[in-house]
Write a protein that holds these residues in place. Sequence first.
Motif, mmCIF file in Angstrom:
data_model
loop_
_atom_site.group_PDB
_atom_site.id
_atom_site.type_symbol
_atom_site.label_atom_id
_atom_site.label_comp_id
_atom_site.label_asym_id
_atom_site.label_seq_id
_atom_site.Cartn_x
_atom_site.Cartn_y
_atom_site.Cartn_z
ATOM 1 N N HIS A 64 0.703 -1.298 0.188
ATOM 2 C CA HIS A 64 0.033 0.049 0.010
ATOM 3 C C HIS A 64 0.828 1.238 -0.040
ATOM 4 O O HIS A 64 0.560 2.214 -0.851
ATOM 5 C CB HIS A 64 -0.964 -0.018 1.291
ATOM 6 N N LEU A 65 2.087 1.327 0.657
ATOM 7 C CA LEU A 65 2.801 2.197 0.847
ATOM 8 C C LEU A 65 3.536 2.742 -0.643
ATOM 9 O O LEU A 65 3.450 3.906 -1.041
ATOM 10 C CB LEU A 65 3.924 2.303 1.646
ATOM 11 N N TYR A 66 4.032 1.608 -1.456
ATOM 12 C CA TYR A 66 4.228 1.911 -2.727
ATOM 13 C C TYR A 66 3.054 2.228 -3.605
ATOM 14 O O TYR A 66 3.473 3.278 -4.370
ATOM 15 C CB TYR A 66 4.789 0.317 -3.344
ATOM 16 N N GLU A 67 2.011 1.911 -3.522
ATOM 17 C CA GLU A 67 0.753 2.209 -4.275
ATOM 18 C C GLU A 67 0.763 3.698 -4.216
ATOM 19 O O GLU A 67 0.235 4.507 -4.997
ATOM 20 C CB GLU A 67 -0.600 1.443 -4.239
ATOM 21 N N LYS A 78 -5.699 7.444 -13.817
ATOM 22 C CA LYS A 78 -6.892 6.873 -12.796
ATOM 23 C C LYS A 78 -6.552 5.522 -12.332
ATOM 24 O O LYS A 78 -7.049 5.185 -11.546
ATOM 25 C CB LYS A 78 -8.261 7.139 -13.707
ATOM 26 N N SER A 79 -5.618 5.005 -13.212
ATOM 27 C CA SER A 79 -5.322 3.559 -12.984
ATOM 28 C C SER A 79 -3.805 3.324 -13.172
ATOM 29 O O SER A 79 -3.240 3.759 -14.067
ATOM 30 C CB SER A 79 -6.210 2.534 -14.019
ATOM 31 N N ILE A 80 -3.235 2.689 -12.320
ATOM 32 C CA ILE A 80 -1.755 2.576 -12.501
ATOM 33 C C ILE A 80 -1.442 0.925 -12.130
ATOM 34 O O ILE A 80 -1.981 0.404 -11.289
ATOM 35 C CB ILE A 80 -0.975 3.285 -11.166
ATOM 36 N N THR A 81 -0.773 0.467 -12.851
ATOM 37 C CA THR A 81 -0.422 -1.135 -12.824
ATOM 38 C C THR A 81 1.188 -0.933 -12.711
ATOM 39 O O THR A 81 1.960 -0.311 -13.119
ATOM 40 C CB THR A 81 -0.561 -1.738 -14.004
ATOM 41 N N TYR A 82 1.499 -2.117 -11.923
ATOM 42 C CA TYR A 82 2.842 -2.368 -11.681
ATOM 43 C C TYR A 82 3.208 -3.869 -11.654
ATOM 44 O O TYR A 82 2.413 -4.653 -11.367
ATOM 45 C CB TYR A 82 3.394 -1.743 -10.352
ATOM 46 N N ASP A 86 8.987 -3.855 -10.345
ATOM 47 C CA ASP A 86 8.739 -2.265 -9.797
ATOM 48 C C ASP A 86 8.587 -2.148 -8.278
ATOM 49 O O ASP A 86 9.299 -1.133 -7.604
ATOM 50 C CB ASP A 86 7.450 -1.846 -10.467
ATOM 51 N N LEU A 87 7.879 -2.940 -7.617
ATOM 52 C CA LEU A 87 7.992 -3.000 -6.162
ATOM 53 C C LEU A 87 8.917 -3.379 -5.491
ATOM 54 O O LEU A 87 9.543 -2.508 -4.632
ATOM 55 C CB LEU A 87 6.709 -4.125 -5.713
#
Length: 133
Positions: A64-67, A78-82, A86-87
């Motif tokens: 969640h911190l990364y998001e 509006k939308s981000i994918t990883y 990346d994490l």
Amino acid sequence: LKLGCCCCHLNYRHRRSSSDSLVGAMADNQQKHTIVLMQFDKAQESRTYVDYESVQLALDGICHLYEQSLKASNPVLKSITYDISDLFGYIDGLGDLCCLVFNSPSNSYIPHNKEWIKARVFEHLKDQVQSRR
């Protein structure tokens, strides 16, 4: 809060986890209180910690911190994918990150480094994906 580890003392500011209200519902004798210590950059003022009622909740908190970081960096999307790389890059880029996991028999906290966290995050996310199928 001052935490001592061998010969050093670290100062961390406390943040309450947003999942604290879920703790009662998820209580389980396998749950182990976990403290996530983090330093966002080289400045000691960026040190903070969050406590969770389980390792799983702590891993969710780290994701969640990364998001939140992604949202702050890309406010108009509006939308981000990883993906997991990346994490892991985010985790590696933090000034410091470790988990202290409570060990009942010794009545103490066991420290775990970034590599341990990344291995657990990978397994945790893999389990989540498999349980959704």
